[in-house]
Design an enzyme around this catalytic site. Structure first.
Site, short mmCIF file in Angstrom:
data_model
loop_
_atom_site.label_atom_id
_atom_site.label_comp_id
_atom_site.label_asym_id
_atom_site.label_seq_id
_atom_site.Cartn_x
_atom_site.Cartn_y
_atom_site.Cartn_z
N ASP A 146 10.94 -6.37 1.06
CA ASP A 146 10.29 -7.04 2.21
C ASP A 146 10.79 -8.47 2.37
OD1 ASP A 146 7.44 -6.18 3.81
OD2 ASP A 146 8.05 -8.26 4.00
N ASP A 167 15.86 -9.48 3.59
CA ASP A 167 15.95 -8.91 4.95
C ASP A 167 16.80 -7.64 4.87
OD1 ASP A 167 16.56 -8.24 7.55
OD2 ASP A 167 16.91 -10.32 8.18
N ASP A 225 7.95 1.20 7.05
CA ASP A 225 6.78 0.84 7.86
C ASP A 225 7.03 -0.57 8.41
OD1 ASP A 225 4.22 1.37 8.90
OD2 ASP A 225 3.23 0.38 7.22
N ALA A 238 0.82 -1.23 0.00
CA ALA A 238 0.00 0.00 0.00
C ALA A 238 0.85 1.28 0.00
CB ALA A 238 -0.95 0.00 1.20
N LYS A 253 8.73 4.06 11.02
CA LYS A 253 7.80 3.75 12.11
C LYS A 253 8.56 3.10 13.27
CE LYS A 253 5.04 0.06 11.85
NZ LYS A 253 3.89 -0.66 11.27
N1 SAM Z 1 3.70 -0.42 4.52
C1 SAM Z 1 3.12 -1.71 4.14
C2 SAM Z 1 1.91 -1.44 3.28
O1 SAM Z 1 1.43 -0.31 3.29
O2 SAM Z 1 1.45 -2.35 2.56
C3 SAM Z 1 2.78 -2.54 5.37
C4 SAM Z 1 4.03 -3.00 6.10
S1 SAM Z 1 3.75 -4.21 7.36
C5 SAM Z 1 3.06 -3.23 8.66
C6 SAM Z 1 5.39 -4.52 7.96
C7 SAM Z 1 6.29 -5.33 7.01
O3 SAM Z 1 7.64 -5.27 7.47
C8 SAM Z 1 5.93 -6.81 6.94
O4 SAM Z 1 5.50 -7.13 5.64
C9 SAM Z 1 7.25 -7.52 7.29
O5 SAM Z 1 7.48 -8.67 6.52
C10 SAM Z 1 8.28 -6.43 6.99
N2 SAM Z 1 9.57 -6.64 7.66
C11 SAM Z 1 9.80 -6.91 8.96
N3 SAM Z 1 11.11 -7.08 9.21
C12 SAM Z 1 11.74 -6.89 8.01
C13 SAM Z 1 13.11 -6.95 7.61
N4 SAM Z 1 14.09 -7.23 8.48
N5 SAM Z 1 13.41 -6.72 6.31
C14 SAM Z 1 12.42 -6.45 5.42
N6 SAM Z 1 11.11 -6.38 5.74
C15 SAM Z 1 10.77 -6.61 7.02
#
Ligand code: SAM
Length: 197
Positions: free
Chosen positions: A62, A79, A104, A35, A144
């Protein structure tokens, strides 16, 4: 139609603080389901929808898979804390450095508030390391975090590297949620500003 309600938080922040505009190159960290990337594609004119404005670029990263989105390039199963990811980002960026890093990201919550808080602060801190290689001077980070004891560590690190650091709690973020954003503008590469009080 946005893939997730989180879009409204970015729209609100951007309307007020003008983070995105046509022609900018953006890295969206923790982009799934996409999004924020949708919002970024519109606001930086990544599809060239406005023929009179410069065309921007959006790269979403992601751990998870992200469904394709017109105007965005995605780096899934990646990652952000892994050095291999940095290499891949550099390969995919059309410009040497990005203008804006959005995050985010959220770790899988354990439910232990203090622990989740620390994990997310650490993720945000790793963005600062990443910035050294991929954020242009005077660039912006929007990230965030979940409020807690170590937020000041992140804030201090940000103020060392950015001239203008603000704390933002969007209206569209649920009141009871601990989530807050730091908006850090005017990146100065590694240059530490001594604060005079
Ligand atoms: N902003 C996104 C949207 O609007 O669609 C929603 C993001 S969601 C709240 C948080 C995301 O952070 C998850 O999809 C998770 O897989 C990702 N995430 C967490 N740790 C991460 C990392 N170390 N590297 C990359 N992505 C990561």
């Amino acid at each position: 139609n946005y893939r997730c309600r989180s879009a409204f938080k970015l729209l609100e922040i951007d309307d007020k603080h003008k983070v995105l505009h046509p022609g900018l190159s953006v890295i969206d960290c923790g982009a799934a389901p996409g999004a924020w990337s949708q919002v970024a594609v519109q606001r930086v004119n990544a599809l060239g929808t406005d023929p009179n404005a410069p065309v921007g670029f959006v790269l979403g990263v992601d751990l998870l898979h992200i469904s394709p989105l017109e105007g965005a390039v995605f780096l899934p199963n990646a990652d952000i804390t892994d050095p291999v990811t940095l290499k891949k980002i550099q390969e995919l960026l059309p410009t040497e450095r990005a203008d804006v890093i959005l995050s985010d990201m959220a770790p899988n919550a354990t439910g232990i508030r203090e622990l989740d808080h620390q994990k997310l602060i650490n993720l945000c801190l790793s963005l600062l390391d990443l910035s050294q290689s991929i954020l242009r001077p005077r660039g912006t980070i929007l990230c965030k975090f979940w409020d807690g004891r170590e937020a000041h560590l992140l804030q201090n690190r940000l103020t060392e590297h950015f001239q203008d650091v603000r704390t933002i709690k969007p209206q569209s973020s649920r009141k009871e949620s601990a989530e807050i954003y730091y908006l850090a503008k005017l990146y100065n590469h590694g240059v530490k500003h001594q604060k005079h009080r």
